[in-house]
Design an enzyme around this catalytic site. Structure first.
Site, PDB file in Angstrom:
ATOM      1  N   SER A 100       0.826  -1.204   0.000  1.00 20.42           N
ATOM      2  CA  SER A 100       0.000   0.000   0.000  1.00 20.42           C
ATOM      3  C   SER A 100       0.866   1.262   0.000  1.00 20.42           C
ATOM      4  CB  SER A 100      -0.959  -0.039   1.188  1.00 20.42           C
ATOM      5  OG  SER A 100      -1.886   1.013   1.132  1.00 20.42           O
ATOM      6  N   ASP A 234      -1.969   6.922  -3.457  1.00 18.20           N
ATOM      7  CA  ASP A 234      -0.843   6.250  -2.814  1.00 18.20           C
ATOM      8  C   ASP A 234      -0.383   5.105  -3.691  1.00 18.20           C
ATOM      9  OD1 ASP A 234      -2.704   4.237  -2.477  1.00 18.20           O
ATOM     10  OD2 ASP A 234      -2.694   4.298  -0.288  1.00 18.20           O
TER      11      ASP A 234
END
Length: 234
Positions: A100, A234
């Site tokens: 992530s 992100d």
């Protein structure tokens, strides 16, 4: 396996220190065994842009196949697309090899069946692997692509027509860059993409857009171009 890498809803750690290909292979075989014991067979797998993600995904796939599972391999895809593909293709589980927004030296995975696996579920996979409660079989790999279906269905769900909306996207050199451009252009937006080339070294900013200074380029572009919307991923 280092127990500290098993987080609230994911596995994450520094590659080479906390987890490696052998760990991913073991977790893959454990997951494949659990899926097969539950009456399932297919597992969708995708990965992010991090430099070690392809090798870790390959190790995961090897473990799944060693258990006898059928792998639906998506390759480089954003995690939401992996979730979409899991449902679209009727897979019994889906795994994203990703860390992530964590730093570039980290990696891990997120696992879902009909729900996201949480820490107790992930620790159960670790226990299964370490105790050797594993199936053996000869699984297979089937490559899949869902890009056109995904983009089409997202566009069909947009209420109204944002045609002409001027947008700057900071993709942060993540997996999302080409997908964000394709989607927004299909919706009729005028799009400028910053840091749009996927690059697992993240040369322009932190993978986490909340880190200090990460939004500086986007903020400057929004002010300079006078656009309607700025987006950071992100």
């Amino acid at each position: 396996m280092n127990p500290s890498i098993f987080r609230a809803y994911s596995v994450r750690g520094v590659v080479g220190r906390d987890l490696d290909a052998a760990d991913m292979r073991a977790l893959g075989q454990a997951l494949g065994s659990a899926v097969l014991e539950g009456g399932g067979r297919t597992v969708a797998v995708g990965h992010d842009v991090r430099t070690h993600s392809p090798a870790l995904a390959q190790a995961l796939v090897e473990g799944l196949c060693a258990a006898g599972a059928e792998v639906l391999f998506l390759g480089l895809v954003p995690t939401p697309v992996l979730n979409f593909a899991t449902d679209l293709l009727g897979a019994d589980a889906g795994v994203a090899v990703t860390a992530s927004h964590n730093p570039p030296d980290e990696n891990g995975l997120k696992v879902r069946t009909d729900r996201t696996l949480l820490q107790p579920d992930l620790l159960a996979l670790r226990a299964r692997a370490e105790e050797g409660r594993l199936r053996s079989g000869r699984g297979r790999i089937r490559r899949e692509t869902v890009k056109e279906t995904y983009l089409g269905q997202v566009c069909a769900r947009v209420r109204g027509t944002p045609c002409g909306l001027r947008t700057v996207v900071d993709a942060g050199n993540g997996t999302i860059g080409p997908w964000a451009r394709a989607l927004l252009e299909r919706l009729g937006c005028a799009v400028t993409v910053l840091h749009g080339e996927p690059d697992g070294t993240f040369p322009h900013r932190s993978p986490n857009p909340l880190d200090p200074g990460s939004l500086a380029a986007l903020q400057e572009a929004v002010r300079r171009q006078g656009v309607d919307l700025g987006l950071a991923y992100d």
